[in-house]
Enzyme design. Structure first.
Site, PDB file in Angstrom:
ATOM      1  N   GLU A 245       0.195  -9.369  -1.723  1.00 21.66           N
ATOM      2  CA  GLU A 245      -1.232  -9.725  -1.817  1.00 21.66           C
ATOM      3  C   GLU A 245      -1.707  -9.637  -3.269  1.00 21.66           C
ATOM      4  OE1 GLU A 245      -2.274  -6.888   1.358  1.00 21.66           O
ATOM      5  OE2 GLU A 245      -3.240  -8.588   2.346  1.00 21.66           O
TER       6      GLU A 245
ATOM      7  N   GLY B 256       0.759  -5.216   0.510  1.00 22.00           N
ATOM      8  CA  GLY B 256      -0.200  -5.269  -0.582  1.00 22.00           C
ATOM      9  C   GLY B 256       0.414  -5.760  -1.885  1.00 22.00           C
TER      10      GLY B 256
ATOM     11  N   ALA C 296       0.856  -1.184   0.000  1.00 22.13           N
ATOM     12  CA  ALA C 296       0.000   0.000   0.000  1.00 22.13           C
ATOM     13  C   ALA C 296       0.892   1.233   0.000  1.00 22.13           C
ATOM     14  CB  ALA C 296      -0.874  -0.016   1.244  1.00 22.13           C
TER      15      ALA C 296
ATOM     16  N   GLU D 113       2.916  -5.820   7.575  1.00 24.20           N
ATOM     17  CA  GLU D 113       1.924  -4.914   8.153  1.00 24.20           C
ATOM     18  C   GLU D 113       1.963  -4.875   9.677  1.00 24.20           C
ATOM     19  OE1 GLU D 113       1.496  -6.900   5.638  1.00 24.20           O
ATOM     20  OE2 GLU D 113       0.341  -5.926   4.054  1.00 24.20           O
TER      21      GLU D 113
HETATM   22  N1  3HC Z   1       4.721   3.261  -0.221  1.00 21.53           N
HETATM   23  C1  3HC Z   1       5.297   4.415  -0.597  1.00 21.53           C
HETATM   24  N2  3HC Z   1       6.578   4.727  -0.351  1.00 21.53           N
HETATM   25  C2  3HC Z   1       7.304   3.809   0.297  1.00 21.53           C
HETATM   26  C3  3HC Z   1       6.769   2.562   0.695  1.00 21.53           C
HETATM   27  C4  3HC Z   1       5.419   2.283   0.407  1.00 21.53           C
HETATM   28  N3  3HC Z   1       4.827   1.139   0.764  1.00 21.53           N
HETATM   29  N4  3HC Z   1       7.742   1.856   1.311  1.00 21.53           N
HETATM   30  C5  3HC Z   1       8.836   2.646   1.272  1.00 21.53           C
HETATM   31  N5  3HC Z   1       8.576   3.815   0.669  1.00 21.53           N
HETATM   32  C6  3HC Z   1       9.497   4.922   0.410  1.00 21.53           C
HETATM   33  C7  3HC Z   1      10.201   5.416   1.666  1.00 21.53           C
HETATM   34  O1  3HC Z   1       9.388   6.319   2.385  1.00 21.53           O
HETATM   35  C8  3HC Z   1      11.449   6.052   1.090  1.00 21.53           C
HETATM   36  O2  3HC Z   1      11.094   7.304   0.593  1.00 21.53           O
HETATM   37  P1  3HC Z   1      12.118   8.546   0.639  1.00 21.53           P
HETATM   38  O3  3HC Z   1      13.279   8.100  -0.189  1.00 21.53           O
HETATM   39  O4  3HC Z   1      11.319   9.661   0.079  1.00 21.53           O
HETATM   40  O5  3HC Z   1      12.471   8.727   2.090  1.00 21.53           O
HETATM   41  C9  3HC Z   1      11.762   5.164  -0.109  1.00 21.53           C
HETATM   42  O6  3HC Z   1      10.543   4.442  -0.380  1.00 21.53           O
HETATM   43  C10 3HC Z   1      12.850   4.178   0.149  1.00 21.53           C
HETATM   44  O7  3HC Z   1      12.552   3.501   1.347  1.00 21.53           O
HETATM   45  P2  3HC Z   1      13.701   2.942   2.276  1.00 21.53           P
HETATM   46  O8  3HC Z   1      14.653   4.029   2.618  1.00 21.53           O
HETATM   47  O9  3HC Z   1      13.071   2.194   3.397  1.00 21.53           O
HETATM   48  O10 3HC Z   1      14.425   1.971   1.211  1.00 21.53           O
HETATM   49  P3  3HC Z   1      14.909   0.503   1.259  1.00 21.53           P
HETATM   50  O11 3HC Z   1      15.350   0.183  -0.095  1.00 21.53           O
HETATM   51  O12 3HC Z   1      15.840   0.340   2.420  1.00 21.53           O
HETATM   52  O13 3HC Z   1      13.626  -0.402   1.600  1.00 21.53           O
HETATM   53  C11 3HC Z   1      11.408  -1.297   1.448  1.00 21.53           C
HETATM   54  C12 3HC Z   1      12.550  -0.529   0.733  1.00 21.53           C
HETATM   55  C13 3HC Z   1      11.881  -2.700   1.768  1.00 21.53           C
HETATM   56  C14 3HC Z   1      10.209  -1.308   0.551  1.00 21.53           C
HETATM   57  C15 3HC Z   1      11.120  -0.574   2.775  1.00 21.53           C
HETATM   58  O14 3HC Z   1      10.932   0.783   2.509  1.00 21.53           O
HETATM   59  C16 3HC Z   1       9.916  -1.067   3.517  1.00 21.53           C
HETATM   60  O15 3HC Z   1       9.991  -2.006   4.282  1.00 21.53           O
HETATM   61  N6  3HC Z   1       8.771  -0.360   3.335  1.00 21.53           N
HETATM   62  C17 3HC Z   1       7.569  -0.650   4.058  1.00 21.53           C
HETATM   63  C18 3HC Z   1       6.786  -1.681   3.359  1.00 21.53           C
HETATM   64  C19 3HC Z   1       5.488  -1.899   4.062  1.00 21.53           C
HETATM   65  O16 3HC Z   1       5.373  -1.798   5.274  1.00 21.53           O
HETATM   66  N7  3HC Z   1       4.481  -2.259   3.278  1.00 21.53           N
HETATM   67  C20 3HC Z   1       3.197  -2.589   3.808  1.00 21.53           C
HETATM   68  C21 3HC Z   1       2.348  -1.406   3.679  1.00 21.53           C
HETATM   69  S1  3HC Z   1       0.797  -1.726   4.434  1.00 21.53           S
HETATM   70  C22 3HC Z   1      -0.072  -2.599   3.293  1.00 21.53           C
HETATM   71  O17 3HC Z   1       0.431  -2.988   2.273  1.00 21.53           O
HETATM   72  C23 3HC Z   1      -1.494  -2.799   3.653  1.00 21.53           C
HETATM   73  C24 3HC Z   1      -2.132  -3.858   2.820  1.00 21.53           C
HETATM   74  O18 3HC Z   1      -2.054  -5.085   3.496  1.00 21.53           O
HETATM   75  C25 3HC Z   1      -3.543  -3.560   2.557  1.00 21.53           C
END
Ligand code: 3HC
Ligand code: NAI
Length: 693
Positions: A105, A102, A61, A125
């Site tokens: 998913e 997501g 997401a 999540e």
């Molecule tokens: N959406 C939008 N931007 C995101 C993002 C996402 N899901 N995940 C990371 N970013 C952005 C970060 O904010 C960062 O932005 P910036 O450069 O402007 O600061 C950029 O991407 C790079 O992120 P990282 O510095 O963390 O880069 P890495 O390469 O070290 O890691 C990653 C990348 C593994 C994708 C890590 O960012 C991560 O773990 N992100 C979180 C993923 C997450 O929690 N996803 C679940 C979301 S909830 C969901 O999906 C709900 C669903 O079940 C309905």
């Protein structure tokens, strides 16, 4: 639209294109549905591939849409997945790099999945206090089994794609570029007659589900004490044993419940706060940075050694400078011992220990550090000594070198004034033990250059710190606030509490350690020295005298085996001491105070609201540029409970009106002068707002 559409040899390729990680924002979701419609309408298209541009399949997401109406706007991820599952043509996910939340998913909604080796697969999540809300808890167990799915979903930990070989998660795992392999795969399945498999049609099988779930519930409940999400994740996974639609409905209910919990709000706040901390309002992204390839550290004491380890761990060579060889030998010995201990615990190979030690050199001469790109001073906390060091650095260091001080209380502007290059001077305030603690306060002097700030923030990330910018003031963000907290802790003793009650109350609130145990750990003599200095510099600031009386008893803390508590050799457990308690009671008597029973609630309010009030002043003065920076300081440097999100978010959750009201009540009590409500706090309370909007 943030998804591209192309047709290659009878296969439609939908490419998510929403940098940086192809978050499934509204326009990307729209793009997928539109691509699907085009593909289904085009008779020449036999199969569809979904992939991601750049450095991810999809990070899930789009977290930038969290808490905005766009997050729920149709097509939701559920609707997108329904379109994929309803497709008359086979849909193949081409997974590479990262498929998280997501994103995974979405892939599970496809008929087939081809992955490249090394891709990180996760449903993270839970780390945001949520559960996978688009069918992940139902589909993942169907392809990798109940237990493996529960482990992944409850922990949120990424697993490499190749580890799933032999499961139904991936139909093919390839070396190298996944897209051509997926297109080929799609051509093959496109030529075959359907129906094509759907994950939802699979059954979850387990020999003894109730037995396993009972065990898992107990384990997770014990581990996840203050967080509701892990157990909810497990319950949702358990729902995968039920009919698909029923399980999906329960997942939805769990998600909607969790999204409103304070714990999830706290975790999301911390996630964003960490990223927001690196953004400085007047330092634009892309500001040129300086190259940091060689570091020098002045002083091989407690801090100098720990600071050096951070750079050695990141592969950056360090030279430590001291005044005496013995000090160097002692410092280097401690660094080696730390590494050897990690090796003994199996956290580091002996080869790595030698590699890191090989990057370390020592010197007694400034001549040998003059080429360093960054020098960090960690000598005694005395302005006179800092002056000698910085004048020398100004004289010898190459032009363009960054000159940093690890001072915890001194004026960085004054330190900068000892040089003719104040633009190159900055504070880098590490926390003890510096090789362990995540927090790095980057102290911005009046004249610190923007490129210097940008460089140090970037470097902070490289050495795996949470770097937060603070303006110059006494104690910077963290210690300035903790002083107010400590003052309240002292006053509570004067009025009727004992150290053990105060510590237990705040530890029950979630702090890693109460103020008195913390004092014993850090050394009560440090605070004593600061108060003595304050008595001259700022005689108006009042403290409970109990801490001074304790030091006069020679009870400095764990290092003397006795502080607020007694300690036994080799044991950090605190044992209350009658003499100390008698001293506290006697002190109240001397002040003419009739001791009263103080509730745990009052203890928590007074300690935490003292932080909040000072935090509000820090925000108003611009010492911190945003409330989340203050929270990051407290979460990563002071053991503030993560599930509460930091003092400022906690105050928002209590409601600033209620916080201000309590402060006004305390203003009528003992040392009420400490409770002048910060104007910003009052203003926000009047407007019905919070520090975080
Ligand atoms: N959406 C939008 N931007 C995101 C993002 C996402 N899901 N995940 C990371 N970013 C952005 C970060 O904010 C960062 O932005 P910036 O450069 O402007 O600061 C950029 O991407 C790079 O992120 P990282 O510095 O963390 O880069 P890495 O390469 O070290 O890691 C990653 C990348 C593994 C994708 C890590 O960012 C991560 O773990 N992100 C979180 C993923 C997450 O929690 N996803 C679940 C979301 S909830 C969901 O999906 C709900 C669903 O079940 C309905
Ligand atoms: P320390 O006393 O353990 O080490 C200081 C070292 O500096 C000693 O080894 C000493 O020989 C050396 N030194 C003194 N003058 C020198 C000079 N002119 N040139 C070269 N070396 C010299 O002190 P500690 O605890 O490491 O503190 C250092 C700095 O870090 C202080 O400014 C302190 O305020 C700050 N700090 C300390 C923290 C802590 O918890 N100890 C936390 C954060 C910052």
């Amino acid at each position: 639209m943030t998804a591209q559409y192309q047709v290659q040899d009878g296969v439609a390729v939908i490419t998510l294109d929403n940098p940086p990680v192809n978050g499934l924002g509204h326009s990307t979701r729209l793009g997928i549905v539109e691509g699907m419609t085009r593909a289904l309408d085009d008779a020449a298209v036999k199969a569809i591939v979904i992939t991601g541009a750049g450095k991810a399949f999809s990070g899930g997401a789009d977290i930038r849409e969290f808490n905005t109406p766009k997050a729920m706007q149709e097509p939701t991820l559920h609707s997108v997945i329904r379109v994929l599952e309803g497709s008359s043509k086979p849909v193949v996910a081409a997974v590479h790099s990262v498929a998280m939340g997501g994103g995974l998913e979405l892939a599970l909604g496809c008929n087939y999945r081809v992955a490249s080796k090394g891709a990180q697969i996760a449903l993270p999540e839970v780390k945001l206090g949520l559960l996978p809300g688009a069918g992940g808890t139902q589909r993942l167990p169907r392809v990798i089994g109940l237990e493996a799915a529960a482990n992944m979903i409850v922990s949120g930990t990424p697993v490499l794609s190749e580890k799933f070989a032999g499961t139904k998660l991936f139909d093919e795992i390839v070396d190298g570029d996944v897209l051509p392999a997926a297109v080929k795969f799609a051509q093959n399945v496109g030529a075959a007659t359907g129906p094509h498999p759907k994950v939802r049609d699979l059954k979850v099988r387990h020999e003894n589900p109730e037995g396993y779930l009972g065990f898992a519930r107990n384990t997770v409940a014990a581990m996840a004490k203050n967080f509701p999400a892990p157990l909810k994740c497990l319950e949702a996974v358990a729902g995968s044993l039920k009919p698909f639609e029923q399980g999906l409905k329960e997942e939805r209910e769990g998600f909607l419940f969790l999204v409103t919990t304070p714990e999830s709000r706290a975790l999301r706040h911390a996630f964003f706060g960490e990223r927001a901390a690196s953004k400085i309002p007047d330092v634009p992204e892309g500001t040129a940075t300086r190259k940091i390839e060689k570091v020098a550290v002045i002083g091989a004491g407690t801090m100098g050694g720990g600071i050096s380890m951070n750079f050695l761990n990141a592969g950056i060579p360090v030279t430590i400078l001291e005044t005496k060889q013995e000090a160097l030998d002692r410092g280097v010995g401690i660094i080696r011992k730390n590494y050897e201990n990690s090796a003994k615990k199996g956290k580091l190979t002996q080869e790595k220990v030698e590699q890191r030690m090989g990057l370390l050199s020592t010197t007694l001469s400034y001549d040998e550090i003059k080429d360093a790109d960054l020098v960090i001073e960690a000598v005694f906390e005395e302005m006179g000594v800092k002056e000698i060091v910085f004048k020398k650095l100004d004289e010898v260091m190459k032009q363009g070198a960054i000159l940093a001080s690890n001072t915890s209380t001194l004026d960085v502007n004054k330190i900068a004034s000892f040089t003719k290059r104040p633009q190159d001077v900055v504070g880098m305030h590490f926390f003890s033990p510096a090789n362990v603690m995540k927090l790095l306060e980057v102290v911005r002097g009046e004249k610190t250059g923007k490129d210097v700030l940008a460089t140090v923030m970037q470097l902070g990330k490289k050495i795996k710190k949470t770097a937060v910018v603070s303006g110059v003031c006494d104690g910077f963000i963290g210690n300035r606030m903790i002083e107010q907290y400590s003052r309240q802790a002292g006053y509570l003793l004067d009025e009727g509490a004992l150290p053990e009650q105060v510590d237990k109350a705040i530890e029950k609130f979630g702090f890693a350690m109460g103020p008195f145990r913390m004092g014993d750990l850090a050394g009560n003599d440090i605070g004593w020295a600061i108060r003595k200095r304050r008595a001259v510099d700022k005689p108006d600031i009042q403290y409970s005298k109990t801490a001074d009386l304790l030091c006069e008893m020679g009870r400095y803390g764990q290092k003397t085996g006795a502080g607020w508590y007694d300690y036994k050799a080799g044991d950090r457990k605190p044992y209350p001491n009658q003499q100390v308690n008698d001293m506290i009671v006697q002190h109240s008597k001397d002040l003419g105070i009739t001791r009263r029973k103080i509730s745990d609630e009052e203890i928590v309010e007074r300690l935490v609201f003292a932080l909040v009030n000072e935090g509000a002043k820090i925000l108003e003065e611009g010492i911190a540029s945003k409330a989340s920076d203050i929270d990051m300081v407290y979460l990563t440097g002071y053991g503030f409970p993560l599930f509460r999100g930091g003092p400022m978010l906690y105050a928002d959750q209590v409601g600033l009106y209620n916080v201000a009201l309590a402060m006004k009540r305390y203003a009528k009590g003992y040392h009420g002068e400490a409770w002048q409500v910060a104007p910003l706090l009052q203003k926000l309370a009047d407007e019905g707002k919070g520090f975080n909007g």
